[in-house]
Enzyme design. Structure first.
Site, PDB file in Angstrom:
ATOM      1  N   ALA A 128      -7.377  -0.449 -50.197  1.00 49.41           N
ATOM      2  CA  ALA A 128      -6.958   0.401 -49.071  1.00 49.41           C
ATOM      3  C   ALA A 128      -6.483   1.749 -49.594  1.00 49.41           C
ATOM      4  CB  ALA A 128      -5.856  -0.285 -48.272  1.00 49.41           C
ATOM      5  N   SER A 130      -8.395   5.528 -48.937  1.00 50.94           N
ATOM      6  CA  SER A 130      -8.569   6.383 -47.748  1.00 50.94           C
ATOM      7  C   SER A 130      -8.403   5.560 -46.470  1.00 50.94           C
ATOM      8  CB  SER A 130      -9.955   7.038 -47.767  1.00 50.94           C
ATOM      9  OG  SER A 130     -10.008   8.012 -48.774  1.00 50.94           O
ATOM     10  N   ILE A 155       1.075   4.311 -57.280  1.00 51.77           N
ATOM     11  CA  ILE A 155       2.319   4.719 -56.621  1.00 51.77           C
ATOM     12  C   ILE A 155       3.091   5.709 -57.492  1.00 51.77           C
ATOM     13  CG2 ILE A 155       4.472   3.915 -55.540  1.00 51.77           C
ATOM     14  CD1 ILE A 155       1.733   3.113 -54.104  1.00 51.77           C
ATOM     15  N   SER A 156       3.161   6.929 -56.987  1.00 59.61           N
ATOM     16  CA  SER A 156       3.863   8.008 -57.697  1.00 59.61           C
ATOM     17  C   SER A 156       5.355   7.726 -57.748  1.00 59.61           C
ATOM     18  CB  SER A 156       3.651   9.345 -56.975  1.00 59.61           C
ATOM     19  OG  SER A 156       2.289   9.654 -56.952  1.00 59.61           O
ATOM     20  N   ILE A 337     -11.691  32.639 -67.560  1.00 61.94           N
ATOM     21  CA  ILE A 337     -11.232  33.947 -68.051  1.00 61.94           C
ATOM     22  C   ILE A 337     -10.665  33.817 -69.465  1.00 61.94           C
ATOM     23  CG2 ILE A 337      -9.436  35.726 -67.665  1.00 61.94           C
ATOM     24  CD1 ILE A 337     -10.040  35.365 -64.616  1.00 61.94           C
ATOM     25  N   GLU A 363      -2.501  11.824 -51.740  1.00 62.87           N
ATOM     26  CA  GLU A 363      -1.932  12.007 -50.382  1.00 62.87           C
ATOM     27  C   GLU A 363      -3.019  12.387 -49.379  1.00 62.87           C
ATOM     28  OE1 GLU A 363       2.755  12.532 -51.271  1.00 62.87           O
ATOM     29  OE2 GLU A 363       1.920  13.321 -49.425  1.00 62.87           O
ATOM     30  N   SER A 366      -9.627  15.319 -49.843  1.00 56.26           N
ATOM     31  CA  SER A 366     -10.092  16.438 -48.990  1.00 56.26           C
ATOM     32  C   SER A 366     -10.921  15.893 -47.835  1.00 56.26           C
ATOM     33  CB  SER A 366     -10.935  17.422 -49.814  1.00 56.26           C
ATOM     34  OG  SER A 366     -10.098  18.170 -50.661  1.00 56.26           O
ATOM     35  N   GLU A 367     -11.663  14.811 -48.114  1.00 52.38           N
ATOM     36  CA  GLU A 367     -12.516  14.228 -47.061  1.00 52.38           C
ATOM     37  C   GLU A 367     -11.647  13.634 -45.945  1.00 52.38           C
ATOM     38  OE1 GLU A 367     -12.890  13.845 -50.356  1.00 52.38           O
ATOM     39  OE2 GLU A 367     -14.727  15.005 -50.601  1.00 52.38           O
TER      40      GLU A 367
HETATM   41  N1  COS Z   1       1.496  10.636 -36.900  1.00 56.77           N
HETATM   42  C1  COS Z   1       1.877   9.559 -36.169  1.00 56.77           C
HETATM   43  N2  COS Z   1       1.050   8.536 -35.886  1.00 56.77           N
HETATM   44  C2  COS Z   1      -0.211   8.614 -36.342  1.00 56.77           C
HETATM   45  C3  COS Z   1      -0.670   9.702 -37.098  1.00 56.77           C
HETATM   46  C4  COS Z   1       0.245  10.744 -37.378  1.00 56.77           C
HETATM   47  N3  COS Z   1      -0.116  11.802 -38.114  1.00 56.77           N
HETATM   48  N4  COS Z   1      -1.962   9.478 -37.437  1.00 56.77           N
HETATM   49  C5  COS Z   1      -2.309   8.303 -36.885  1.00 56.77           C
HETATM   50  N5  COS Z   1      -1.248   7.787 -36.240  1.00 56.77           N
HETATM   51  C6  COS Z   1      -1.217   6.532 -35.487  1.00 56.77           C
HETATM   52  C7  COS Z   1      -2.220   6.590 -34.352  1.00 56.77           C
HETATM   53  O1  COS Z   1      -1.653   7.182 -33.204  1.00 56.77           O
HETATM   54  C8  COS Z   1      -2.553   5.135 -34.130  1.00 56.77           C
HETATM   55  O2  COS Z   1      -1.507   4.547 -33.409  1.00 56.77           O
HETATM   56  P1  COS Z   1      -1.799   3.421 -32.297  1.00 56.77           P
HETATM   57  O3  COS Z   1      -2.475   2.277 -32.994  1.00 56.77           O
HETATM   58  O4  COS Z   1      -0.467   3.057 -31.769  1.00 56.77           O
HETATM   59  O5  COS Z   1      -2.712   4.047 -31.281  1.00 56.77           O
HETATM   60  C9  COS Z   1      -2.505   4.545 -35.542  1.00 56.77           C
HETATM   61  O6  COS Z   1      -1.689   5.454 -36.308  1.00 56.77           O
HETATM   62  C10 COS Z   1      -3.868   4.431 -36.196  1.00 56.77           C
HETATM   63  O7  COS Z   1      -4.456   5.725 -36.203  1.00 56.77           O
HETATM   64  P2  COS Z   1      -5.991   5.980 -36.508  1.00 56.77           P
HETATM   65  O8  COS Z   1      -6.833   5.136 -35.593  1.00 56.77           O
HETATM   66  O9  COS Z   1      -6.227   7.447 -36.500  1.00 56.77           O
HETATM   67  O10 COS Z   1      -6.140   5.380 -37.982  1.00 56.77           O
HETATM   68  P3  COS Z   1      -7.395   5.298 -38.939  1.00 56.77           P
HETATM   69  O11 COS Z   1      -7.500   3.931 -39.462  1.00 56.77           O
HETATM   70  O12 COS Z   1      -8.601   5.895 -38.302  1.00 56.77           O
HETATM   71  O13 COS Z   1      -6.908   6.186 -40.208  1.00 56.77           O
HETATM   72  C11 COS Z   1      -6.641   8.159 -41.558  1.00 56.77           C
HETATM   73  C12 COS Z   1      -6.657   7.520 -40.157  1.00 56.77           C
HETATM   74  C13 COS Z   1      -7.980   8.091 -42.267  1.00 56.77           C
HETATM   75  C14 COS Z   1      -6.273   9.590 -41.287  1.00 56.77           C
HETATM   76  C15 COS Z   1      -5.547   7.457 -42.426  1.00 56.77           C
HETATM   77  O14 COS Z   1      -5.958   6.146 -42.796  1.00 56.77           O
HETATM   78  C16 COS Z   1      -5.224   8.226 -43.686  1.00 56.77           C
HETATM   79  O15 COS Z   1      -4.478   9.203 -43.640  1.00 56.77           O
HETATM   80  N6  COS Z   1      -5.758   7.810 -44.852  1.00 56.77           N
HETATM   81  C17 COS Z   1      -5.366   8.367 -46.135  1.00 56.77           C
HETATM   82  C18 COS Z   1      -4.152   7.698 -46.638  1.00 56.77           C
HETATM   83  C19 COS Z   1      -3.386   8.563 -47.586  1.00 56.77           C
HETATM   84  O16 COS Z   1      -3.191   9.736 -47.383  1.00 56.77           O
HETATM   85  N7  COS Z   1      -2.903   7.953 -48.644  1.00 56.77           N
HETATM   86  C20 COS Z   1      -2.122   8.679 -49.579  1.00 56.77           C
HETATM   87  C21 COS Z   1      -1.338   7.836 -50.454  1.00 56.77           C
HETATM   88  S1  COS Z   1       0.155   7.353 -49.808  1.00 56.77           S
HETATM   89  S2  COS Z   1       0.808   6.059 -51.164  1.00 56.77           S
END
Ligand code: COS
Length: 381
Positions: A128, A130, A155-156, A337, A363, A366-367
Site C-alpha cells: 500500500a 500510492s 517510515i521517516s 554547470i 508523501e 508526482s503521479e
Molecule cells: N482530506 C480529507 N479527507 C480526504 C482527503 C483529504 N485531502 N482525501 C480523501 N479523503 C477522504 C475522502 O473524502 C473519502 O472519504 P469517504 O470514504 O468518507 O467518502 C476517503 O478519504 C477516500 O478517498 P478517495 O476515494 O479519494 O481515496 P483513494 O483510494 O482514491 O486514494 C489517493 C486517494 C490516491 C489520493 C491517496 O491514496 C493518496 O494520497 N495516496 C498516496 C499516499 C501517500 O501520500 N503516502 C505518503 C506516505 S505517508 S507514510
C-alpha cells in the site's frame, strides 16, 4: 520574492537561516557519511523553537503559522535536505495531534514534540504505497486495548534509536475498508512494536527511514487519535499539510543548488572567461531561478490557504508536484554547470542531486499529486 512577515516571524526565519548556515551546512557531509542526524542537532532545533514551530504556546510551542513553518523548513533545506525532512515529518505528526488530539494527548505529546522528541507518521505498507487505501495493518479492539498486527515500511523519522512515537494508521474495522481505519499513537518501546530494516538510501542518507513491525502490540484505547473509523481522512488531511512541508523542502534544496551553481559558474574559468559569461550557462540559471521562484509561490500560496482553514488539497498537491520536479531539475542543471567536478564528492552538489531525487517520490508521488489535482479540476474545485 518578498513575503510580508511580522517582526517575530521575521526573527524566526532569520534564526533558521543562521542555524542552517552555521550549524547545519558545515556538518552536512559528516551527517551523510555517518547516516545520522546527531541528537545534539535535534536538541538545538528544540531549543530554537523549531521542533514546536507549529504548536500553540499553551503546549510549549512557538505557535507560528503555516507560512513561517514552510519558510523555516526551506531555510534548513538550503543547507541540508535530511534535517529539513526530519523537521517536516515531525511537524506533520504534531500538526495531526494538535488538530485531533484530546487535551491529555496534546499535553503529553506536544510537550514531548517541543522538547525534542521526534514524531513520525506511518501509513505506507509494502502493498500500500500510492494506493494507501490498501493498507492491511489491523488494530483489533480487545477490552480497553487495541491489539495491533502488521508491517509499515519506508517510515521517516524512525530508526534503530531514532523516533519516539508514531501516528499509526490501521484498520480497526477491516470490513469497512477506509471507513474502518483509525489513527493510533504508539510509543517507541511498547511491547510488540519494533523497528525493523533501516533503509539504505540513494540520498537523504542522514535521515532515518525504517520498517515498523507490530506483533500483538497492545495499546490502550486512550491512544486513539480522533474518532474511530476516521483515520483515513485524518491521514489524507494531514498529508495536505505534509505536502506543503515537502514542497518547502524542495524549494530550499533548489535555492541551495542554485546558489552553488551561481558561485561555481562565476569562479570556473574556461576559454579565458568565467563560464557564467556564456549564454548557455546564463539560460540554465534563468530557468533554474524561475522554476524555483514559481515553486516558492505555489508553496506559500498553499501554506496561506491552510493557515486560513480553507480547502487546500489541490493547492498542496500542486505545490508538492511542481516544487519537487523543480528541485530535481535545478539540482540536475546545477550539477551540469559544475561539469565533471559536480560528479565528485568534493562538491556538495553531488549530495544535493541525490537528495533531490526522493522528493517526487515520497508523501505522494508526482503521479499521485496529479491524481489529486485532476480530480479537483474535473470536480470544478
Ligand atoms: N482530506 C480529507 N479527507 C480526504 C482527503 C483529504 N485531502 N482525501 C480523501 N479523503 C477522504 C475522502 O473524502 C473519502 O472519504 P469517504 O470514504 O468518507 O467518502 C476517503 O478519504 C477516500 O478517498 P478517495 O476515494 O479519494 O481515496 P483513494 O483510494 O482514491 O486514494 C489517493 C486517494 C490516491 C489520493 C491517496 O491514496 C493518496 O494520497 N495516496 C498516496 C499516499 C501517500 O501520500 N503516502 C505518503 C506516505 S505517508 S507514510
Amino acid at each position: 520574492m518578498s513575503v510580508i512577515l511580522t517582526e517575530d516571524e521575521k526573527m524566526i526565519v532569520e534564526l533558521a537561516a543562521d542555524f542552517a548556515k552555521q550549524a547545519i551546512a558545515p556538518t552536512a557531509d559528516e551527517m551523510e557519511a555517518a547516516g545520522k542526524i546527531p541528537k545534539a542537532v535535534i536538541a538545538q532545533m528544540a531549543e530554537l523553537g523549531f521542533m514546536g514551530i507549529n504548536i500553540p504556546e499553551a503546549y510549549g510551542g512557538i505557535g507560528m503559522g503555516e507560512e513561517v513553518k514552510a519558510l523555516v523548513i526551506e531555510e534548513i533545506a538550503k543547507a541540508d535536505a535530511s534535517v529539513a525532512e526530519l523537521l517536516s515529518v515531525h511537524t506533520l505528526s504534531s500538526d495531526i495531534i494538535n488538530r485531533h488530539g484530546t487535551e491529555e494527548q496534546k499535553e503529553k505529546y506536544l510537550a514531548r514534540a517541543c522538547s525534542g522528541q521526534v514524531g513520525a507518521f506511518a501509513l505506507t505498507e509494502p502493498g500500500a504505497g500510492s494506493d494507501a487505501a490498501a493498507a492491511k495493518t489491523k488494530a483489533v479492539p480487545d477490552g480497553d486495548d487495541y491489539v495491533i498486527n502488521g508491517t509499515k515500511c519506508f517510515i521517516s523519522n524512525m530508526g534503530k534509536d531514532e523516533g519516539d512515537y508514531v501516528i499509526l494508521i490501521a484498520l480497526t474495522d477491516p470490513e469497512k475498508k477506509t471507513r474502518g481505519m483509525s489513527a493510533i499513537i504508539v510509543d517507541r518501546g511498547t511491547p510488540g512494536f519494533s523497528v525493523g530494516k533501516a533503509e539504505d538510501k540513494m540520498g537523504l542518507r542522514a535521515a532515518p527511514v525504517s520498517e515498523l513491525i507490530f506483533e500483538d502490540c497492545r495499546v490502550p484505547k486512550t491512544q486513539l487519535l480522533g474518532e474511530a473509523g476516521k483515520g483515513f481522512g485524518l491521514a489524507m488531511a494531514g498529508l495536505d499539510g505534509g505536502r506543503i512541508g515537502m514542497a518547502a523542502q524542495a524549494v530550499g534544496l533548489a535555492e541551495g543548488a542554485l546558489t552553488a551553481a551561481v558561485q561555481y559558474a562565476g569562479e570556473r574559468v574556461q576559454f579565458g572567461k568565467p563560464i557564467s559569461a556564456n549564454q548557455g550557462i546564463q539560460w540554465y540559471l534563468a530557468d533554474m531561478a524561475t522554476r524555483t521562484e514559481a515553486a516558492k509561490l505555489l508553496t506559500l500560496n498553499a501554506a496561506k490557504l491552510r493557515e486560513a482553514g480553507l480547502p487546500v488539497s489541490k493547492e498542496a498537491a500542486m505545490a508538492k508536484y511542481y516544487a519537487s520536479e523543480a528541485a530535481v531539475y535545478v539540482a540536475d542543471k546545477a550539477l551540469q554547470i559544475h561539469g565533471g567536478y559536480g560528479y565528485m564528492k568534493d562538491y556538495a552538489i553531488e549530495r544535493v542531486y541525490r537528495d533531490a531525487r526522493i522528493i517526487p517520490l515520497y508523501e505522494g508521488t508526482s503521479e499521485v499529486q496529479k491524481m489529486v489535482i485532476s480530480r479537483a479540476v474535473i470536480a470544478g474545485r
